[in-house]
Design an enzyme around this catalytic site. Sequence first.
Site, mmCIF file in Angstrom:
data_model
loop_
_atom_site.group_PDB
_atom_site.id
_atom_site.type_symbol
_atom_site.label_atom_id
_atom_site.label_comp_id
_atom_site.label_asym_id
_atom_site.label_seq_id
_atom_site.Cartn_x
_atom_site.Cartn_y
_atom_site.Cartn_z
ATOM 1 N N TYR A 218 0.869 -1.180 0.000
ATOM 2 C CA TYR A 218 0.000 0.000 0.000
ATOM 3 C C TYR A 218 0.903 1.226 0.000
ATOM 4 C CZ TYR A 218 -4.011 2.959 1.110
ATOM 5 O OH TYR A 218 -5.006 3.914 1.053
ATOM 6 N N TYR A 310 -10.398 -1.879 5.759
ATOM 7 C CA TYR A 310 -9.829 -0.538 5.930
ATOM 8 C C TYR A 310 -9.633 -0.182 7.404
ATOM 9 C CZ TYR A 310 -10.857 0.627 1.004
ATOM 10 O OH TYR A 310 -10.902 0.687 -0.355
#
Length: 348
Positions: A218, A310
């Site tokens: 990420y 998330y």
Amino acid sequence: MEYYLVKWKGWPDSTNTWEPLQNLKCPLLLQQFSNDKHNYLSQVKKGKAIKDNNKALKPAIAEYIVKKAKQRLALQRWQDELNRRKNHKGMIFVENTVDLEGPPSDFYYINEYKPAPGISLVNEATFGCSCTDCFFEKCCPAEAGVLLAYNKNQQIKIPPGTPIYECNSRCQCGPDCPNRIVQKGTQYSLCIFRTSNGCGWGVKTLVKIKRMSFVMEYVGEVITSEEAERRGQLYDNKGITYLFDLDYESDEFTVDAARYGNVSHFVNHSCDPNLQVFNVFIDNLDTRLPRIALFSTRTINAGEELTFDYQMKGSGDVSSDSVDHSPAKKRVRTVCKCGAVTCRGYLN
Ligand SMILES: [Zn+2]
Ligand SMILES: [Zn+2]
Ligand SMILES: [Zn+2]
């Protein structure tokens, strides 16, 4: 006789010509044309019956086919650009069979963190190992007081919440060292695709991924958490979900993947995800600035959508108070559409 309006490759629209079918030596394009026409008609016919009289295309159909053709070209160009920019092995594909959405207008592909002005990322470790075999000897992880993260099959074997310390540029070992996984980047071919359930773009794998395997990192802009708070106020619901707090040991920094990112920018949230987040240290051993790696939690078949939670953040801590540590709760709540049985209803 049937005539087709032809847009010639590399020529402006003003040079388009009408051609009879016999002049067209492009079966794939003709197939696409007829598919687009069919799709449009089947969408419209749900409402009211439209007679396809074959004399001339209704302006609405023609407009749709032209838009679809332009979108196809734009997505192809974007796919080419993504593959030019990426520096890992796996290919990136782009697909939209759902609507007319084209490439995102304000997104820039990056391979690694882009530090905001004033933030410096150390790119060389101060310590490296001198093992002859990093799998069996007291290597970099041991030096950091943790276990080697991987087994012989390149699968992660440590529990979520445990940091990964990989071998770095100071280490004596070569590129085939079993402790160099995340640094080699994504190995799988992935596809950014338009979801049909209203979740915008998503990412699916085009190949089977073994359980506990590294899938992608990420990445985004690294900003201070104060700056993240400020941006969080400005962003809409969607923008907020790109803010990823680096809360491994402090909460000084946040990764913002809204404008700068890699394929992970397009990975959707799920309350029952198939990817898990880990903190990784390679050349930067500053515990305030871990790299974020996503590993598969189970076997993922070719064609399956990739998702992560998330809310899980870097800690991987599933205790209820981990949610309370996250500044995300201060931000506007976003409805979750993941469809999992265990769905919490909101992204934050
Ligand atoms: Zn070593
Ligand atoms: Zn090492
Ligand atoms: Zn090594």
